[in-house]
Write a protein that holds these residues in place. Structure first.
Motif, PDB file in Angstrom:
ATOM      1  N   TYR A 117       0.851  -1.188   0.000  1.00  0.00           N
ATOM      2  CA  TYR A 117       0.000   0.000   0.000  1.00  0.00           C
ATOM      3  C   TYR A 117       0.892   1.245   0.000  1.00  0.00           C
ATOM      4  CZ  TYR A 117       1.036   1.030   4.916  1.00  0.00           C
ATOM      5  OH  TYR A 117       1.669   1.364   6.090  1.00  0.00           O
ATOM      6  N   ALA A 118       0.281   2.378  -0.352  1.00  0.00           N
ATOM      7  CA  ALA A 118       1.008   3.652  -0.346  1.00  0.00           C
ATOM      8  C   ALA A 118       1.037   4.181   1.081  1.00  0.00           C
ATOM      9  CB  ALA A 118       0.333   4.654  -1.275  1.00  0.00           C
ATOM     10  N   CYS A 119       2.222   4.209   1.682  1.00  0.00           N
ATOM     11  CA  CYS A 119       2.367   4.534   3.104  1.00  0.00           C
ATOM     12  C   CYS A 119       2.580   6.035   3.302  1.00  0.00           C
ATOM     13  CB  CYS A 119       3.536   3.748   3.693  1.00  0.00           C
ATOM     14  SG  CYS A 119       3.862   4.096   5.425  1.00  0.00           S
ATOM     15  N   ALA A 120       1.770   6.639   4.136  1.00  0.00           N
ATOM     16  CA  ALA A 120       1.910   8.067   4.437  1.00  0.00           C
ATOM     17  C   ALA A 120       3.022   8.323   5.433  1.00  0.00           C
ATOM     18  CB  ALA A 120       0.592   8.613   4.969  1.00  0.00           C
ATOM     19  N   TRP A 121       3.436   7.298   6.169  1.00  0.00           N
ATOM     20  CA  TRP A 121       4.483   7.484   7.171  1.00  0.00           C
ATOM     21  C   TRP A 121       5.845   7.696   6.518  1.00  0.00           C
ATOM     22  CZ3 TRP A 121       2.764   2.751  10.574  1.00  0.00           C
ATOM     23  CH2 TRP A 121       1.604   3.102  11.268  1.00  0.00           C
ATOM     24  N   CYS A 122       6.146   6.865   5.534  1.00  0.00           N
ATOM     25  CA  CYS A 122       7.463   6.962   4.907  1.00  0.00           C
ATOM     26  C   CYS A 122       7.388   7.518   3.485  1.00  0.00           C
ATOM     27  CB  CYS A 122       8.164   5.615   4.907  1.00  0.00           C
ATOM     28  SG  CYS A 122       7.348   4.378   3.879  1.00  0.00           S
ATOM     29  N   GLU A 123       6.153   7.848   3.053  1.00  0.00           N
ATOM     30  CA  GLU A 123       5.933   8.419   1.722  1.00  0.00           C
ATOM     31  C   GLU A 123       6.503   7.511   0.637  1.00  0.00           C
ATOM     32  OE1 GLU A 123       7.786  12.197   2.009  1.00  0.00           O
ATOM     33  OE2 GLU A 123       6.182  13.076   3.207  1.00  0.00           O
ATOM     34  N   ASP A 124       6.266   6.231   0.808  1.00  0.00           N
ATOM     35  CA  ASP A 124       6.763   5.245  -0.145  1.00  0.00           C
ATOM     36  C   ASP A 124       5.766   4.083  -0.199  1.00  0.00           C
ATOM     37  OD1 ASP A 124       8.329   3.904  -1.934  1.00  0.00           O
ATOM     38  OD2 ASP A 124      10.138   3.871  -0.693  1.00  0.00           O
ATOM     39  N   SER A 125       6.045   3.121  -1.036  1.00  0.00           N
ATOM     40  CA  SER A 125       5.214   1.925  -1.118  1.00  0.00           C
ATOM     41  C   SER A 125       5.706   0.916  -0.086  1.00  0.00           C
ATOM     42  CB  SER A 125       5.296   1.320  -2.526  1.00  0.00           C
ATOM     43  OG  SER A 125       4.549   0.133  -2.594  1.00  0.00           O
ATOM     44  N   CYS A 126       4.820   0.547   0.857  1.00  0.00           N
ATOM     45  CA  CYS A 126       5.205  -0.350   1.949  1.00  0.00           C
ATOM     46  C   CYS A 126       4.456  -1.670   1.847  1.00  0.00           C
ATOM     47  CB  CYS A 126       4.903   0.285   3.303  1.00  0.00           C
ATOM     48  SG  CYS A 126       6.243   1.278   3.943  1.00  0.00           S
ATOM     49  N   VAL A 127       5.113  -2.704   2.331  1.00  0.00           N
ATOM     50  CA  VAL A 127       4.499  -4.026   2.426  1.00  0.00           C
ATOM     51  C   VAL A 127       4.114  -4.253   3.883  1.00  0.00           C
ATOM     52  CG1 VAL A 127       4.906  -6.507   2.210  1.00  0.00           C
ATOM     53  CG2 VAL A 127       5.812  -4.938   0.486  1.00  0.00           C
ATOM     54  N   TYR A 128       2.917  -4.808   4.087  1.00  0.00           N
ATOM     55  CA  TYR A 128       2.516  -5.140   5.454  1.00  0.00           C
ATOM     56  C   TYR A 128       2.063  -6.592   5.532  1.00  0.00           C
ATOM     57  CZ  TYR A 128      -2.492  -4.798   4.281  1.00  0.00           C
ATOM     58  OH  TYR A 128      -3.735  -4.989   3.746  1.00  0.00           O
ATOM     59  N   CYS A 129       2.078  -7.135   6.742  1.00  0.00           N
ATOM     60  CA  CYS A 129       1.707  -8.530   6.973  1.00  0.00           C
ATOM     61  C   CYS A 129       0.232  -8.607   7.335  1.00  0.00           C
ATOM     62  CB  CYS A 129       2.560  -9.138   8.086  1.00  0.00           C
ATOM     63  SG  CYS A 129       2.127 -10.845   8.493  1.00  0.00           S
ATOM     64  N   ARG A 130      -0.510  -9.361   6.547  1.00  0.00           N
ATOM     65  CA  ARG A 130      -1.938  -9.521   6.811  1.00  0.00           C
ATOM     66  C   ARG A 130      -2.217 -10.643   7.811  1.00  0.00           C
ATOM     67  NH1 ARG A 130      -5.353 -10.595   2.063  1.00  0.00           N
ATOM     68  NH2 ARG A 130      -6.969  -9.684   3.391  1.00  0.00           N
ATOM     69  N   ALA A 131      -1.238 -11.509   8.031  1.00  0.00           N
ATOM     70  CA  ALA A 131      -1.451 -12.660   8.911  1.00  0.00           C
ATOM     71  C   ALA A 131      -1.663 -12.245  10.360  1.00  0.00           C
ATOM     72  CB  ALA A 131      -0.275 -13.629   8.814  1.00  0.00           C
ATOM     73  N   CYS A 132      -1.050 -11.149  10.781  1.00  0.00           N
ATOM     74  CA  CYS A 132      -1.191 -10.710  12.172  1.00  0.00           C
ATOM     75  C   CYS A 132      -1.687  -9.271  12.266  1.00  0.00           C
ATOM     76  CB  CYS A 132       0.133 -10.863  12.926  1.00  0.00           C
ATOM     77  SG  CYS A 132       1.524  -9.930  12.225  1.00  0.00           S
ATOM     78  N   VAL A 133      -2.361  -8.775  11.226  1.00  0.00           N
ATOM     79  CA  VAL A 133      -2.788  -7.371  11.198  1.00  0.00           C
ATOM     80  C   VAL A 133      -3.819  -7.079  12.281  1.00  0.00           C
ATOM     81  CG1 VAL A 133      -4.672  -7.694   9.542  1.00  0.00           C
ATOM     82  CG2 VAL A 133      -3.442  -5.501   9.618  1.00  0.00           C
ATOM     83  N   SER A 134      -4.514  -8.101  12.776  1.00  0.00           N
ATOM     84  CA  SER A 134      -5.507  -7.875  13.829  1.00  0.00           C
ATOM     85  C   SER A 134      -4.873  -7.383  15.120  1.00  0.00           C
ATOM     86  CB  SER A 134      -6.283  -9.162  14.111  1.00  0.00           C
ATOM     87  OG  SER A 134      -5.411 -10.192  14.545  1.00  0.00           O
ATOM     88  N   MET A 135      -3.559  -7.565  15.277  1.00  0.00           N
ATOM     89  CA  MET A 135      -2.853  -7.102  16.472  1.00  0.00           C
ATOM     90  C   MET A 135      -2.119  -5.796  16.229  1.00  0.00           C
ATOM     91  SD  MET A 135      -1.304 -10.700  17.879  1.00  0.00           S
ATOM     92  CE  MET A 135      -0.852  -9.946  19.436  1.00  0.00           C
ATOM     93  N   GLY A 136      -2.397  -5.143  15.110  1.00  0.00           N
ATOM     94  CA  GLY A 136      -1.676  -3.928  14.745  1.00  0.00           C
ATOM     95  C   GLY A 136      -0.826  -4.181  13.518  1.00  0.00           C
ATOM     96  N   ARG A 137      -0.811  -3.245  12.613  1.00  0.00           N
ATOM     97  CA  ARG A 137      -0.158  -3.477  11.329  1.00  0.00           C
ATOM     98  C   ARG A 137       1.366  -3.393  11.429  1.00  0.00           C
ATOM     99  NH1 ARG A 137      -2.575   0.302   7.201  1.00  0.00           N
ATOM    100  NH2 ARG A 137      -1.210   1.819   8.217  1.00  0.00           N
TER     101      ARG A 137
END
Length: 739
Positions: A117-137
């Motif tokens: 997704y397009a990340c506003a924190w680092c102003e870049d394209s970031c990858v995140y883990c969906r397997a544990c996103v329920s505990m915070g991304r």
């Protein structure tokens, strides 16, 4: 968040700092970027003293043994700047980008569980883990904050931390000693505690936990269910009142609390990292731990390298069992703490129960059971395969008793509903498998509606059956599996429970009566030791069986005033198409009220273990009268076999000292003999049996039909006909009862 590799002016070596913490005095050694793109610098030993840093104790308790996101901190992450600069707090990537994507929190490495997704924190394209996103991304630009300070995670040694003063049985004491020994070892060790449901596993842990706490060790109890955490925490608080205790589960107010003793769901262990000296994994075979590799990874990550690991389960999988057996690290506790056997489930065919629920009706046999249960005043826990079925069944049951409720994992009122049931505010509680384990409620019966569903594995059914009979005052709770077709999982469950009940007893002189389950007080002797016979009934139950013998009919075993041929057998032999079909039938016992109840429990209520009641008599009669014959059981139709779940005649044939041959197939499903009049039985001319193809030849052989009851002899003669047509020399019969 962007970070940079900097060397502080007063520092010994470079550290990774959030960009917001970098100042003009720092020597910047890399461009600001997501943390996953940086190579972590080699750490340096932090200073031992910490008195000059504010909030030292709070930061230490929060981060010691944890890996937290910045938004999980109870204060701005900039508060940690002095700790980072002096090496007490370390930033590590939440997701490793090389050599392949890997989540540092949950261990996920599957590409389909990552998203960009397009990340506003680092102003870049970031990858995140969906397997544990329920505990915070967790993303490629979010660091995890961990503790690297002095080795203060070990508490000071203390004495007498255990306030529990209960007593353990000799078997529990033996198991507790092995657990304590494992926890007391200095190096890595593991132990599988294979204990039946209701063995008192929690109490067996107390001495070992006390040993660890008194040595300054940190102890984790990981369990798959929130309900188990809620039940264990108050018990552990009473047992260890002076120990810092934390109970962690989804929605827990203590989520970031420190504890030397921590009870957590396996999901909550994802926030820990090399925190615990002792890990106790409860119900290691249960969903979701068994089916989610990330949870096993999380528990392993939360445990120190040289920690002791204790596995608790009533149904271990083969892989774990074999691994621990190779290390001689398995202990088995095959008896409940009160000494009584596990309740053996009864099987009850109920037809297409799903269709009945859709029609807003209860299956007839389940409806009768419900009425009897409500009239008895005993509480019942009813398991169903899904949330939808729980709601449908609860709605129908509430027409009979409005206080009945249902519960499932997503129910926000689950805790209150279970507590109300525990307080006896309702006679029945309908539940999914969420309550299959870890919850102790005394004085209840258990039922499963739809036991054939794939969600009810053998291990799940063992656990469900284990909810009954947990009190010494009420050890005989009833367990009933209502089904629309018996499954192998149901059979394995029954066999495992029966095996546990048998193995829990000493091998000689203390078995239990197969009928009433009371202990057998057989005297040990050389004769008993080397005899092929094994005592299976107590003297009282043995005495209730009325053995048949002369004077009787020589052909059908009917009791007579003098040994001869009875009138019925004379009529059979005078009828042309029935004459000569059956040489002889020997029945073992008279079909009185007592035996009728035994056979009813065996045949219709599915108590298969009762077949062993007849083993000795069957074997003795076979060897005396039919030792050259080949046994073949009367077959059931496919429909009746599906309804009953087993062929009662085949199980009886298994008790003989020689293997039987299944030579016959039932092709016509006649009305049950028990529902037909004597005249209807005698008039029947249908040929329900045929000889089974691809079966070894019976030509010239003496064939022995096995069945439970001889009433008129019609069934046995119809079964004898195809055998004689295939060339059998003669056909006899051996039955349990003469009706």
């Amino acid at each position: 968040m962007k970070v940079a590799l900097v060397k502080p002016r007063s520092g010994h070596s470079p550290v990774i700092l959030p960009l917001a913490c970098v100042n003009e005095h720092d020597e910047i050694q890399s461009e600001a970027s997501p943390i996953s793109r940086l190579t972590s610098p080699r750490g340096f030993p932090p200073e031992a003293s910490s008195n000059d840093l504010p909030n030292w104790h709070e930061v230490w308790q929060l981060l010691d043994g944890r890996a937290l996101l910045s938004n999980e901190l109870p204060f701005p992450y900039t508060t940690l700047e002095p700790f980072i600069r002096r090496g007490y707090v370390h930033l590590q990537p939440g997701i490793h980008a090389r050599p392949r994507l890997a989540c540092a929190r949950c261990g996920n490495t599957h590409k389909h569980w990552f998203s960009r997704y397009a990340c506003a924190w680092c102003e870049d394209s970031c990858v995140y883990c969906r397997a544990c996103v329920s505990m915070g991304r967790v993303t490629t630009c979010t660091p995890l904050f961990t503790w690297k300070g002095p080795a203060l995670s070990g508490e000071k040694s203390q004495a007498n931390v255990l306030a529990w003063r209960g007593e353990l049985s000799s078997l529990q004491q033996w198991a507790a000693a092995r657990i304590t020994e494992t926890i007391g070892q200095s190096g890595a060790a593991e132990l599988l505690v294979w204990a039946v449901c209701g063995a008192g596993k929690t109490e067996m842990l107390f001495p070992g936990i006390a040993r660890g706490l008194e040595a300054g060790k940190r102890v984790l109890i990981a369990t798959p269910r929130t309900d188990v955490v809620l039940e264990l925490v108050p018990r552990l608080q009473q047992a260890f009142p002076t120990t810092a205790l934390a109970g962690l589960y989804g929605g827990s107010e203590e989520r970031l609390a420190y504890g030397q003793l921590v009870v957590a769901t396996t999901h909550q262990t994802r926030r820990f990292q090399r925190a615990f000296d002792v890990s106790i994994i409860d119900e290691v075979d249960a969903f979701p731990y068994r089916y989610d590799a990330s949870l096993a990874y999380a528990v392993k990550k939360a445990t120190k390298k040289h920690a002791a690991t204790i596995y608790l389960t009533a149904t271990p999988d083969n892989r774990l069992r074999k691994r621990c057996e190779k290390k001689h690290a398995v202990i088995r506790v095959n008896r409940r703490f009160h000494g009584f056997p596990l309740p053996v489930p009864g099987f009850q065919w109920c037809g297409n129960w799903r269709k009945k629920l859709l029609q807003e009706r209860l299956p007839a046999v389940f409806s009768d059971w419900t009425d009897q249960q409500l009239a008895s005043g005993r509480q019942a826990l009813i398991f169903v395969p899904s949330v939808q079925k729980a709601k449908e069944l609860c709605k129908l049951l509430q027409l009979r008793e409005p206080s009945i409720a249902s519960v499932h994992s997503g129910d926000p009122a689950r805790k209150e509903i279970v507590e109300n049931f525990r307080n006896r505010d309702m006679p029945m509680l309908v539940t999914t498998t969420i309550l299959e384990r870890g919850v102790t409620i005394y004085g209840i019966d258990v039922a499963v509606l739809g036991a054939e569903d794939e969600v009810f594995t053998a291990s799940a059914l063992v656990q469900i059956a284990g909810r009954a009979g947990r009190s010494a005052k009420d050890p005989d709770g009833r367990v009933t599996f209502f089904h629309h077709g018996k499954t192998s999982a149901m059979t394995r469950c029954e066999r495992q429970i029966m095996a546990m009940n048998g193995e829990g007893e000493p091998k000689m002189g203390h078995n239990r009566c197969r009928q009433c389950l009371h202990p057998l007080n057989a005297n040990a002797s050389w004769g008993a030791l080397f005899s092929w016979q094994q005592k299976r009934l107590c003297d009282e139950c043995q005495g209730k069986l009325r053995v048949l013998g002369p004077p009787w009919c020589l052909y059908c075993s009917r009791p007579l005033e003098r040994t001869a041929c009875c009138a019925d057998c004379r009529r059979w032999e005078k009828t042309r198409h029935w004459s000569g079909l059956l040489s002889r039938n020997i029945s073992l016992f008279s079909y009185d009220d007592h035996l009728q109840e035994v056979i009813s429990s065996y045949k219709y209520r599915g108590d298969v273990a009762l077949a062993h009641v007849f083993t000795e008599a069957l074997t003795r009669t076979f060897r005396k009268n039919f030792k050259e014959a080949i046994p073949t059981p009367i077959p059931l139709s496919e429909e009746r076999l599906l309804e009953r779940g087993f062929n009662q005649a085949a199980v009886l044939a298994e008790q003989l000292p020689v293997p039987y041959k299944g030579c016959l197939v039932r092709v016509v499903d006649e009305e049950k003999q028990s529902k037909r009049s004597r005249r209807d039985r005698l008039r029947g001319h249908v040929r329900p049996f045929i000889f089974q193809e691809h079966t070894a030849s019976v030509s010239g052989k003496h064939m022995l039909l096995i069945d439970d009851i001889y009433t008129t002899g019609t069934t046995l003669r119809k079964a004898a006909l195809p055998l004689l047509e295939e060339g059998a020399r003669q056909v006899s019969a051996l039955t349990i009862a003469r009706g």
